[in-house]
Design a protein around this motif. Structure first.
Motif, mmCIF file in Angstrom:
data_model
loop_
_atom_site.group_PDB
_atom_site.id
_atom_site.type_symbol
_atom_site.label_atom_id
_atom_site.label_comp_id
_atom_site.label_asym_id
_atom_site.label_seq_id
_atom_site.Cartn_x
_atom_site.Cartn_y
_atom_site.Cartn_z
ATOM 1 N N CYS A 15 38.796 36.857 45.525
ATOM 2 C CA CYS A 15 37.502 36.503 46.119
ATOM 3 C C CYS A 15 36.347 36.833 45.166
ATOM 4 O O CYS A 15 35.453 36.005 44.962
ATOM 5 N N GLU A 34 35.473 45.948 38.105
ATOM 6 C CA GLU A 34 36.848 45.877 38.615
ATOM 7 C C GLU A 34 37.578 47.153 38.202
ATOM 8 O O GLU A 34 37.484 47.589 37.065
ATOM 9 N N MET A 35 38.324 47.757 39.137
ATOM 10 C CA MET A 35 38.970 49.037 38.800
ATOM 11 C C MET A 35 40.207 48.881 37.913
ATOM 12 O O MET A 35 40.551 49.767 37.155
ATOM 13 N N ALA A 53 50.859 31.365 48.972
ATOM 14 C CA ALA A 53 50.764 29.998 49.478
ATOM 15 C C ALA A 53 49.291 29.600 49.467
ATOM 16 O O ALA A 53 48.452 30.262 50.068
ATOM 17 N N ARG A 108 49.500 34.590 41.630
ATOM 18 C CA ARG A 108 48.256 35.347 41.810
ATOM 19 C C ARG A 108 47.595 35.612 40.452
ATOM 20 O O ARG A 108 46.392 35.408 40.277
ATOM 21 N N CYS A 133 34.828 51.761 41.760
ATOM 22 C CA CYS A 133 33.717 52.150 42.619
ATOM 23 C C CYS A 133 34.174 53.308 43.501
ATOM 24 O O CYS A 133 35.207 53.228 44.168
ATOM 25 N N ASP A 307 39.046 40.270 51.827
ATOM 26 C CA ASP A 307 39.866 41.267 52.531
ATOM 27 C C ASP A 307 39.077 42.521 52.906
ATOM 28 O O ASP A 307 39.431 43.208 53.855
ATOM 29 N N GLY A 319 45.369 34.627 53.920
ATOM 30 C CA GLY A 319 44.393 35.660 53.538
ATOM 31 C C GLY A 319 43.534 35.245 52.355
ATOM 32 O O GLY A 319 42.298 35.343 52.386
ATOM 33 N N MET A 320 44.181 34.761 51.291
ATOM 34 C CA MET A 320 43.434 34.291 50.123
ATOM 35 C C MET A 320 42.633 33.038 50.474
ATOM 36 O O MET A 320 41.463 32.906 50.087
ATOM 37 N N ASN A 321 43.273 32.123 51.209
ATOM 38 C CA ASN A 321 42.574 30.881 51.569
ATOM 39 C C ASN A 321 41.314 31.184 52.385
ATOM 40 O O ASN A 321 40.266 30.587 52.161
#
Ligand code: FAD
Ligand code: NDP
Ligand code: KYN
Length: 465
Positions: A15, A34-35, A53, A108, A133, A307, A319-321
């Motif tokens: 995201c 980004e960690m 998917a 991914r 963070c 998320d 979830g990604m969609n």
């Protein structure tokens, strides 16, 4: 003037990297922290789902940022579910009666890498890796970070902060711990966890089983699934209880017991997985859960997205969609109120939350459907009827699965309400003998439509929507 505003994004996952790209395209100054290390340079896939998917709602976002074709080249179409019973029989059940509707398997890492590269093409977007963070001061609009390499801590200031830092969000924790406003939060874990395994390609690099399907081994209380990868392998996922049933994650502790479990429950899969025991003991077992919370934003200062705002169990493959669709919805609100962050955040949350709550609930339903119902005769009869309806009346009928997955023009909530009413209508009429697979298809369409409307009306009167 507002375009010079500095936007801080926490988390460059699926995201966050898409959001950075879109806000970069809109001309904002975007800084992302980004960690993890840069996934284009280091293999850090272990422990996270390797493939996903990808379907129409996600693709809508790719169209928005103009990378649909690049993403398509990473996709493997999955036309339906390939069901495997204990005897090794297989049965393909298409996702839709319309040939152009299917879901895709995508890596991914490749997708996230592409989004990062596209975002970085914009001079006004900067991405920093290995910076975690630790907390967010949502009143001052600042965030505290720690550098993984130097261990140094530093504070970043911004005009607005958007957290796309996943299910364990640091901003969400700061909302909760800050106790500065009424923050509602729920986290529901399943008693099942998951473990990723693999089916490797043949020696000649071919797929060991049918490529263009999402494979499911439904066993009532647990299941195995497999999604294809471009290199000829499949990523296999075992969903199993931690502590219930004869076999569970807590008691699968020896190679012999793991092999015995697969021999008994998934013999045809075991034949394709000589590497099973190695994978099983090398890969982590991870939990699954649903996070719901509100509000997502604090004034015009900070916002949760993806998320971090709405983690859901993976069973609908959405979830990604949904997180990608968040960016599309957010972009539309920006068009209306660009510059006025408080109005943008509050309108975005108002329009979006009902839909992410709906997909969270649908995802739990699909857990039971996949591991159990798909193997039952009544369910299979319903799917046969739905396929016939979609084939014969492509413009007139869409099943719940199609409404959720392929119908990007309606929200998840509308898809859920109509889809559930249709399911109820078909199942009731099948159970009462009013329809069967032998009934003329036009008669079925008319009956399903009128019964669905009656159910929706009853629900409305009962105040369910
Ligand atoms: C097993 C499994 C299978 C799934 N399958 C599917 C599927 O098939 N289809 C589908 O649509 N969805 C699927 N999902 C859901 C999907 O993975 C998520 O919905 C999606 O990754 C959400 O994107 P995100 O960017 O919000 O979060 P993430 O992708 O988790 O990204 C969060 C990012 O923030 C970083 N981060 C975290 N904390 C911090 C911090 N404190 N500081 C800085 N950075 C931080 C993380 O390292 C990560 O890069 C699946 C999920 C699981 C668990
Ligand atoms: N809805 C659902 O059911 C979801 C389930 N999950 C699953 O839950 C599990 C946990 O996922 P998640 O919370 O995202 O956490 P991750 O597993 O992605 O990462 C957190 C861990 O990685 C370490 N780490 C991160 N970056 C670095 C770095 N640069 N250098 C060194 N160490 C680093 C952190 O260490 P430290 O804390 O010490 O800094 C921490 O231990 C996963 O298996 C995931 O698939 C995830 C999302 C949704
Ligand atoms: N990606 C997943 C990951 C885990 C569990 C399910 C999926 C699915 O995509 C399921 C698919 N939507 C189905 O209904 O058959």
């Amino acid at each position: 003037m507002h375009k010079q505003q500095n936007i801080l994004i926490i988390g460059a996952g699926l995201c966050g990297s898409l959001l950075a790209l879109r806000l970069g395209q809109r001309g904002y100054n975007v800084t992302v922290y980004e960690m993890r290390p840069d996934l284009r340079k280091t293999d850090i896939s272990a422990g996270r789902s390797i493939n996903l998917a990808f379907s129409d709602r996600g693709n809508k976002a790719m169209k928005l940022v103009g990378i649909e074709d690049k993403v398509k080249s990473l996709c493997i179409p999955m036309n339906g579910r390939m069901l495997h019973d204990r005897e090794g029989n297989t049965f393909l059940s298409n996702y839709s009666g319309r040939d152009h509707e299917y879901i895709n398997s995508i890596s991914r890492g490749e997708l996230n890498g592409l989004l990062l590269t596209e975002a970085e093409k914009h001079d006004n977007v900067t991405i920093h890796f290995n910076k975690k963070c630790k907390s967010v001061d949502f009143e001052k609009t600042t965030a505290l970070f720690q550098d993984y390499e130097t261990k140094d801590e530093f504070i970043e200031d911004a005009d607005t902060i958007i957290a796309t830092d996943g299910a364990g969000s640091a901003l969400r924790k700061s909302y909760y711990l800050g106790k500065k406003f009424l923050f509602s939060f729920s986290q529901d874990y399943l008693t099942h966890g998951y473990k990723e395994l693999s089916i490797l390609p043949t020696e000649t690099g071919d797929y060991k089983t049918y490529k263009n399907a999402l494979h499911i081994w439904p066993r009532g209380d647990f299941m195995v699934i497999a999604l294809p990868n471009l290199d000829g392998s499949f990523t296999v996922t075992l969903f199993l209880s931690y502590d219930e049933g004869e076999y569970n994650f807590n008691n699968l502790t020896t190679p012999e017991r793991v092999t015995e479990f697969f021999q008994k429950e998934f013999p045809d899969a075991l034949e394709l997985m000589p590497n099973l025991v190695e994978d099983f003991f090398e890969n982590p077992t991870a939990p699954l859960g649903t996070v719901k919370c509100s509000p997502w934003h604090y004034k015009g200062n900070t916002l949760l997205m993806g998320d971090s705002a709405h983690a859901i169990v993976p069973f609908y493959g959405q979830g990604m969609n949904a997180s990608f669709e968040d960016v599309v919805e957010f972009d539309a609100v920006l068009d209306k109120h660009d510059g006025d962050w408080e109005t943008i955040f509050s309108e975005y949350e108002k329009t979006r939350k009902k839909d992410t709550d709906a997909i969270a609930d649908l995802a739990i339903d699909n857990f039971h459907e996949m591991k159990d119902h798909v193997g039952q005769a009544l369910f299979q009869e319903k799917r046969k009827i739905e396929m016939a309806l979609e084939k014969e009346f492509p413009d007139d009928y869409a099943s719940k699965y199609s409404l959720v997955t392929f119908n990007e023009h309606i929200g998840y909530r509308e898809a859920m309400l109509r889809g559930r009413a249709q399911d109820k209508a078909i199942l009731n009429m099948l159970a009462d003998g009013i329809i069967s697979t032998a009934t003329p298809i036009k008669t079925i369409l008319d009956k399903v439509k009128s019964e669905t409307e009656a159910i929706l009306e009853d629900d409305r009167i009962a105040g369910l929507h």
